[in-house]
Design an enzyme around this catalytic site. Structure first.
Site, PDB file in Angstrom:
ATOM      1  N   LYS A 123      -5.145  16.366  -9.403  1.00 54.80           N
ATOM      2  CA  LYS A 123      -5.553  14.950  -9.481  1.00 54.80           C
ATOM      3  C   LYS A 123      -6.103  14.708 -10.869  1.00 54.80           C
ATOM      4  O   LYS A 123      -6.591  15.644 -11.523  1.00 54.80           O
ATOM      5  CB  LYS A 123      -6.637  14.652  -8.438  1.00 54.80           C
ATOM      6  CG  LYS A 123      -6.754  13.185  -8.107  1.00 54.80           C
ATOM      7  CD  LYS A 123      -5.645  12.744  -7.164  1.00 54.80           C
ATOM      8  CE  LYS A 123      -5.723  11.266  -6.839  1.00 54.80           C
ATOM      9  NZ  LYS A 123      -4.719  10.911  -5.821  1.00 54.80           N
TER      10      LYS A 123
HETATM   11  P1  NAD Z   1      -4.382   0.078  -5.458  1.00 47.44           P
HETATM   12  O1  NAD Z   1      -5.156   0.044  -6.719  1.00 47.44           O
HETATM   13  O2  NAD Z   1      -2.973  -0.420  -5.454  1.00 47.44           O
HETATM   14  O3  NAD Z   1      -5.152  -0.718  -4.295  1.00 47.44           O
HETATM   15  C1  NAD Z   1      -6.467  -0.451  -3.960  1.00 47.44           C
HETATM   16  C2  NAD Z   1      -6.966  -1.596  -3.096  1.00 47.44           C
HETATM   17  O4  NAD Z   1      -8.297  -1.298  -2.684  1.00 47.44           O
HETATM   18  C3  NAD Z   1      -7.020  -2.935  -3.818  1.00 47.44           C
HETATM   19  O5  NAD Z   1      -6.698  -3.981  -2.929  1.00 47.44           O
HETATM   20  C4  NAD Z   1      -8.484  -3.041  -4.216  1.00 47.44           C
HETATM   21  O6  NAD Z   1      -8.944  -4.368  -4.369  1.00 47.44           O
HETATM   22  C5  NAD Z   1      -9.115  -2.397  -3.022  1.00 47.44           C
HETATM   23  N1  NAD Z   1     -10.456  -1.937  -3.363  1.00 47.44           N
HETATM   24  C6  NAD Z   1     -10.863  -1.302  -4.488  1.00 47.44           C
HETATM   25  N2  NAD Z   1     -12.186  -1.113  -4.455  1.00 47.44           N
HETATM   26  C7  NAD Z   1     -12.578  -1.632  -3.296  1.00 47.44           C
HETATM   27  C8  NAD Z   1     -13.834  -1.765  -2.705  1.00 47.44           C
HETATM   28  N3  NAD Z   1     -14.938  -1.314  -3.317  1.00 47.44           N
HETATM   29  N4  NAD Z   1     -13.861  -2.361  -1.503  1.00 47.44           N
HETATM   30  C9  NAD Z   1     -12.736  -2.813  -0.863  1.00 47.44           C
HETATM   31  N5  NAD Z   1     -11.540  -2.721  -1.383  1.00 47.44           N
HETATM   32  C10 NAD Z   1     -11.480  -2.150  -2.586  1.00 47.44           C
HETATM   33  O7  NAD Z   1      -4.452   1.594  -4.963  1.00 47.44           O
HETATM   34  P2  NAD Z   1      -3.530   2.354  -3.918  1.00 47.44           P
HETATM   35  O8  NAD Z   1      -2.540   3.131  -4.692  1.00 47.44           O
HETATM   36  O9  NAD Z   1      -3.099   1.431  -2.858  1.00 47.44           O
HETATM   37  O10 NAD Z   1      -4.580   3.412  -3.341  1.00 47.44           O
HETATM   38  C11 NAD Z   1      -5.444   3.088  -2.273  1.00 47.44           C
HETATM   39  C12 NAD Z   1      -5.836   4.380  -1.586  1.00 47.44           C
HETATM   40  O11 NAD Z   1      -4.643   5.040  -1.150  1.00 47.44           O
HETATM   41  C13 NAD Z   1      -6.576   5.371  -2.474  1.00 47.44           C
HETATM   42  O12 NAD Z   1      -7.504   6.096  -1.701  1.00 47.44           O
HETATM   43  C14 NAD Z   1      -5.457   6.299  -2.927  1.00 47.44           C
HETATM   44  O13 NAD Z   1      -5.936   7.564  -3.327  1.00 47.44           O
HETATM   45  C15 NAD Z   1      -4.649   6.353  -1.659  1.00 47.44           C
HETATM   46  N6  NAD Z   1      -3.277   6.804  -1.860  1.00 47.44           N
HETATM   47  C16 NAD Z   1      -2.419   6.096  -2.644  1.00 47.44           C
HETATM   48  C17 NAD Z   1      -1.131   6.584  -2.815  1.00 47.44           C
HETATM   49  C18 NAD Z   1      -0.110   5.841  -3.623  1.00 47.44           C
HETATM   50  O14 NAD Z   1       1.060   6.260  -3.630  1.00 47.44           O
HETATM   51  N7  NAD Z   1      -0.452   4.758  -4.295  1.00 47.44           N
HETATM   52  C19 NAD Z   1      -0.721   7.766  -2.192  1.00 47.44           C
HETATM   53  C20 NAD Z   1      -1.626   8.445  -1.368  1.00 47.44           C
HETATM   54  C21 NAD Z   1      -2.901   7.947  -1.222  1.00 47.44           C
END
Ligand code: NAD
Length: 433
Positions: A123
């Site tokens: 990561k």
């Molecule tokens: P992203 O940046 O596209 O979206 C994150 C979302 O969370 C946004 O809507 C943001 O406004 C919201 N957010 C951020 N801080 C916040 C808070 N304090 N309170 C409420 N909402 C909040 O990110 P993503 O890629 O969708 O990732 C989201 C989660 O999924 C993370 O934990 C990430 O590690 C996990 N994840 C993502 C992927 C991927 O392929 N993108 C894969 C596995 C896991």
């Protein structure tokens, strides 16, 4: 500004964190210890697997638009490379810390093992609020951070991908920087690239889609319907918005969604198209017509059947776990549930599909992208989604059988499967020299 910017730079409301957040790496080691005890993992291997193999912190300068120079701190952690090259996303967020990056790297190792793909976990992250940067500054930061990591990454070494606040454009800059430094194009150095640069069909939606496949399996296993039920989704970014849309396509009413500014609720179901348009226009889901504004704390405890935490870690804790209505929690985010909350939810009979299974669709299709890059050959979206469905279904069933065999909840069941797999690699390869 970054596309889909929705974290406001100031006045970010807290997300149910009245309970002090756990140190994330301690949480990861605690979860590992529970599973390691259960299978009687040998001490030496336990020491190896509870430690990250390589942790790098870099401090690097970026020239800003006004000519001033800022110094940023970034990290990259590789947890274990026994199964293959390490793999894991890059996060740009003001709260990034080495502990968070270590935990996320360890979870990536388990996640890859749970879905049976030949990667170890890694990561990375930069301590920055990207919403405060211009597009040019963001590009400079990405390129310099990539250059600092150049000796540590590569298609056979360690392969970054998008995570919170990073996207295909940032992956394109990372791929270009690595390629320029090395002298030729290396599409396999990152995944989550734009399609035109060798990205994979289906990668953008893979995390949300994989999560929905896992939810379908959970409904089948527990004899519960999916159609006609109600879901709440915390975090309307990449993972959350796709999961919400695909659930709605399956006849699920999405009664609440949120982002960093807060949430919205409508007990008869939100119009997701209107939510997306409102967010595009205003930068947030908050304030949508025909919906009530709620806090992110409220969202977790709204009346619903399925809860999808898809924002950040440390959201579900001992304080709010007793009030969660959903029978099923599908962890699209990494680390949203504290160990204390896990115990409460398990005692209450709430089914939790753990992060290392529920959000493994992202890394699975990243693996497909890497394979396609190495072969210089591309698959159709149908092929990608079908292979993903098969992997998610098989992995869900494996985890559920392991959980039943040991009489534990699915988080520990998933960890047991993963740890057995990685421990076998480690002992077969032996300790060098
Ligand atoms: P992203 O940046 O596209 O979206 C994150 C979302 O969370 C946004 O809507 C943001 O406004 C919201 N957010 C951020 N801080 C916040 C808070 N304090 N309170 C409420 N909402 C909040 O990110 P993503 O890629 O969708 O990732 C989201 C989660 O999924 C993370 O934990 C990430 O590690 C996990 N994840 C993502 C992927 C991927 O392929 N993108 C894969 C596995 C896991």
């Amino acid at each position: 500004m970054i596309v889909d910017a929705d974290n406001p730079p100031t006045n970010v409301p807290s997300l149910g964190n009245q309970v002090p957040p756990h140190d994330l790496f301690e949480t990861a080691v605690e979860q590992f210890g529970i599973a390691a005890d259960l299978i009687g993992l040998e001490d030496g291997i336990r020491r190896v697997l509870s430690t990250c193999k390589r942790e790098v912190t870099v401090h690097f300068p970026v020239e800003m638009d006004d000519g001033s120079v800022e110094v940023y701190t970034g990290h990259r952690v590789q947890h274990n490379s026994g199964p293959g090259p390490t793999k894991g996303g890059i996060r740009f967020h003001q709260n990034v810390s080495i502990s968070e990056v270590k935990a996320l790297a360890m979870w990536m190792t388990w996640k890859c093992a749970v879905v049976g793909i030949p990667f170890g976990g890694a990561k990375g992250g930069v301590e920055v609020d990207p919403k405060l940067l211009s597009q040019g500054e963001l590009q400079n930061l990405t390129r310099r951070y990539t250059t600092e990591l150049q000796p540590l990454i590569g298609p056979n070494i360690d392969i970054p991908a998008p995570d919170v606040n990073t996207n295909p454009q940032i992956m394109a800059w990372m791929m270009d920087t690595y390629s320029m430094n090395i002298g030729y194009s290396v599409p396999g150095v990152v995944t989550g690239k734009p399609l035109a640069l060798g990205g994979s069909e289906g990668r953008g939606e893979a995390t949300g889609r994989g999560c929905v496949f896992a939810i379908e399996e959970a409904c089948l296993l527990h004899g519960k319907p999916l159609e006609g039920t109600r879901a709440a989704v915390q975090g309307f970014g990449n993972a959350g918005s796709v999961a919400a849309r695909l659930l709605a396509e399956r006849g699920v009413k999405i009664v609440a969604v949120s982002d960093s500014r807060g949430g919205i609720h409508n007990a008869v179901g939100l119009d997701l198209q209107a939510v997306r348009e409102h967010k595009r226009e205003t930068g947030s889901v908050v304030g949508l017509a025909r919906a009530d504004d709620i806090t992110n704390d409220d969202l977790l405890i709204v009346d619903c059947d399925i809860l999808v935490p898809a924002a950040l870690e440390n959201q579900i804790n001992a304080q709010n776990a007793p009030n969660i209505h959903a029978w099923l929690i599908a962890e699209a985010a990494n680390g949203p549930t504290n160990p204390d909350a896990d115990v409460i939810l398990f005692d209450r009979g709430v089914v939790v599909i753990p992060d290392i299974l529920a959000n493994a669709g992202g890394v699975t299709v990243s693996y497909f992208e890497w394979v396609q890059a190495l072969q210089a050959f591309s698959w159709t979206e149908h092929d990608v989604n079908e292979r993903l469905r098969q992997i998610m279904r098989r992995s869900f069933q494996d985890v559920s059988q392991t959980s039943s065999r040991y009489g534990v909840h699915m988080r520990t069941g998933a960890l047991v499967r993963a740890i057995e797999h990685v421990a076998e690699f480690t002992s077969l390869r032996g300790i060098y020299p």
